[in-house]
Design a protein around this motif. Structure first.
Motif, PDB file in Angstrom:
ATOM      1  N   ASN A  47       0.852  -1.185   0.000  1.00  0.00           N
ATOM      2  CA  ASN A  47       0.000   0.000   0.000  1.00  0.00           C
ATOM      3  C   ASN A  47       0.890   1.238   0.000  1.00  0.00           C
ATOM      4  O   ASN A  47       1.535   1.542   1.008  1.00  0.00           O
ATOM      5  CB  ASN A  47      -0.912  -0.020   1.228  1.00  0.00           C
ATOM      6  CG  ASN A  47      -1.852   1.147   1.291  1.00  0.00           C
ATOM      7  OD1 ASN A  47      -1.437   2.304   1.257  1.00  0.00           O
ATOM      8  ND2 ASN A  47      -3.137   0.863   1.406  1.00  0.00           N
ATOM      9  N   SER A 102       4.759  -0.212  -4.724  1.00  0.00           N
ATOM     10  CA  SER A 102       3.586  -1.071  -4.642  1.00  0.00           C
ATOM     11  C   SER A 102       3.158  -1.423  -6.062  1.00  0.00           C
ATOM     12  O   SER A 102       2.618  -0.564  -6.773  1.00  0.00           O
ATOM     13  CB  SER A 102       2.445  -0.362  -3.919  1.00  0.00           C
ATOM     14  OG  SER A 102       1.247  -1.092  -4.048  1.00  0.00           O
ATOM     15  N   ARG A 153       0.684  -3.185  -7.310  1.00  0.00           N
ATOM     16  CA  ARG A 153      -0.759  -3.024  -7.561  1.00  0.00           C
ATOM     17  C   ARG A 153      -1.131  -1.559  -7.684  1.00  0.00           C
ATOM     18  O   ARG A 153      -1.891  -1.182  -8.585  1.00  0.00           O
ATOM     19  CB  ARG A 153      -1.576  -3.690  -6.464  1.00  0.00           C
ATOM     20  CG  ARG A 153      -1.363  -5.173  -6.339  1.00  0.00           C
ATOM     21  CD  ARG A 153      -2.141  -5.934  -7.356  1.00  0.00           C
ATOM     22  NE  ARG A 153      -1.858  -7.367  -7.207  1.00  0.00           N
ATOM     23  CZ  ARG A 153      -2.370  -8.288  -7.959  1.00  0.00           C
ATOM     24  NH1 ARG A 153      -3.200  -7.976  -8.922  1.00  0.00           N
ATOM     25  NH2 ARG A 153      -2.059  -9.548  -7.775  1.00  0.00           N
ATOM     26  N   ASP A 154      -0.599  -0.710  -6.789  1.00  0.00           N
ATOM     27  CA  ASP A 154      -0.898   0.725  -6.856  1.00  0.00           C
ATOM     28  C   ASP A 154      -0.309   1.365  -8.106  1.00  0.00           C
ATOM     29  O   ASP A 154      -0.773   2.411  -8.558  1.00  0.00           O
ATOM     30  CB  ASP A 154      -0.379   1.456  -5.609  1.00  0.00           C
ATOM     31  CG  ASP A 154      -1.183   1.128  -4.361  1.00  0.00           C
ATOM     32  OD1 ASP A 154      -2.371   0.760  -4.481  1.00  0.00           O
ATOM     33  OD2 ASP A 154      -0.616   1.250  -3.250  1.00  0.00           O
ATOM     34  N   ASP A 209       0.387  -2.614 -11.888  1.00  0.00           N
ATOM     35  CA  ASP A 209       0.911  -3.921 -12.285  1.00  0.00           C
ATOM     36  C   ASP A 209       0.021  -5.029 -11.712  1.00  0.00           C
ATOM     37  O   ASP A 209      -0.667  -4.836 -10.713  1.00  0.00           O
ATOM     38  CB  ASP A 209       2.352  -4.088 -11.795  1.00  0.00           C
ATOM     39  CG  ASP A 209       3.289  -3.061 -12.421  1.00  0.00           C
ATOM     40  OD1 ASP A 209       3.090  -2.737 -13.603  1.00  0.00           O
ATOM     41  OD2 ASP A 209       4.203  -2.578 -11.721  1.00  0.00           O
ATOM     42  N   ALA A 210       0.046  -6.187 -12.330  1.00  0.00           N
ATOM     43  CA  ALA A 210      -0.847  -7.289 -11.950  1.00  0.00           C
ATOM     44  C   ALA A 210      -0.177  -8.319 -11.057  1.00  0.00           C
ATOM     45  O   ALA A 210      -0.497  -9.504 -11.130  1.00  0.00           O
ATOM     46  CB  ALA A 210      -1.389  -7.956 -13.214  1.00  0.00           C
ATOM     47  N   TRP A 211       0.752  -7.917 -10.248  1.00  0.00           N
ATOM     48  CA  TRP A 211       1.422  -8.860  -9.353  1.00  0.00           C
ATOM     49  C   TRP A 211       1.707  -8.191  -8.016  1.00  0.00           C
ATOM     50  O   TRP A 211       1.616  -6.981  -7.858  1.00  0.00           O
ATOM     51  CB  TRP A 211       2.719  -9.373  -9.966  1.00  0.00           C
ATOM     52  CG  TRP A 211       3.753  -8.305 -10.217  1.00  0.00           C
ATOM     53  CD1 TRP A 211       4.622  -7.765  -9.314  1.00  0.00           C
ATOM     54  CD2 TRP A 211       4.000  -7.630 -11.446  1.00  0.00           C
ATOM     55  NE1 TRP A 211       5.410  -6.806  -9.908  1.00  0.00           N
ATOM     56  CE2 TRP A 211       5.040  -6.700 -11.219  1.00  0.00           C
ATOM     57  CE3 TRP A 211       3.462  -7.723 -12.718  1.00  0.00           C
ATOM     58  CZ2 TRP A 211       5.543  -5.874 -12.213  1.00  0.00           C
ATOM     59  CZ3 TRP A 211       3.956  -6.896 -13.703  1.00  0.00           C
ATOM     60  CH2 TRP A 211       4.988  -5.988 -13.444  1.00  0.00           C
ATOM     61  N   ASP A 212       2.054  -9.018  -7.048  1.00  0.00           N
ATOM     62  CA  ASP A 212       2.478  -8.564  -5.731  1.00  0.00           C
ATOM     63  C   ASP A 212       3.932  -8.957  -5.550  1.00  0.00           C
ATOM     64  O   ASP A 212       4.423  -9.858  -6.227  1.00  0.00           O
ATOM     65  CB  ASP A 212       1.638  -9.219  -4.633  1.00  0.00           C
ATOM     66  CG  ASP A 212       0.177  -8.817  -4.714  1.00  0.00           C
ATOM     67  OD1 ASP A 212      -0.093  -7.607  -4.809  1.00  0.00           O
ATOM     68  OD2 ASP A 212      -0.694  -9.715  -4.706  1.00  0.00           O
TER      69      ASP A 212
END
Length: 125
Positions: free
Chosen positions: A14, A51, A53-54, A57-60
């Motif tokens: 986050n 981050s 996702r923020d 991008d489609a990954w963690d």
């Protein structure tokens, strides 16, 4: 040939929470450079909270598996600031390590491990 380390990526889930946490921890606002990246200038190296996702991008990404070390002029002041933050883990006190560094260790809210060292005692081998 000259090589210079200029950026270290710190994975966070986050970016807004990370910007707030690290802004207080490092006692500087830093700078949002994209929707998922917030940079803090630490000497000649940028600490880049990232981050995926923020940032769209489609990954963690998992937390860093090893410590990131910071040398600071006022170790006691940083330790006191850390005691007011939402650290997952924080040493109970500042200690002098067997190799001579005065330091303390913590884990940020995202699982990243950090160490702050009195700049007068840094050991580089």
């Amino acid at each position: 040939m000259t090589i210079k380390l200029f950026r270290v990526i710190l994975p966070v889930p986050n970016i807004a929470q990370a910007a707030t946490f690290y802004g207080h921890l490092l006692d500087m606002p830093g700078k949002r450079v994209s929707s998922g990246r917030h940079y803090f200038q630490c000497g000649e190296t940028i600490l880049a909270c990232y981050s995926p996702r923020d940032d769209g991008d489609a990954w963690d990404t998992p937390a860093n598996p090893e410590h990131i070390y910071f040398a600071v002029a006022d170790l006691e002041a940083v330790f006191l600031r850390c005691r007011t933050l939402d650290c997952k883990r924080l040493d109970a006190e500042i200690k002098t390590q067997p190799w001579g560094e005065r330091s303390f260790y913590l884990e940020d809210p995202f699982g990243n491990q950090l160490c702050f060292v009195d700049e007068k005692t840094t050991f580089t081998g």
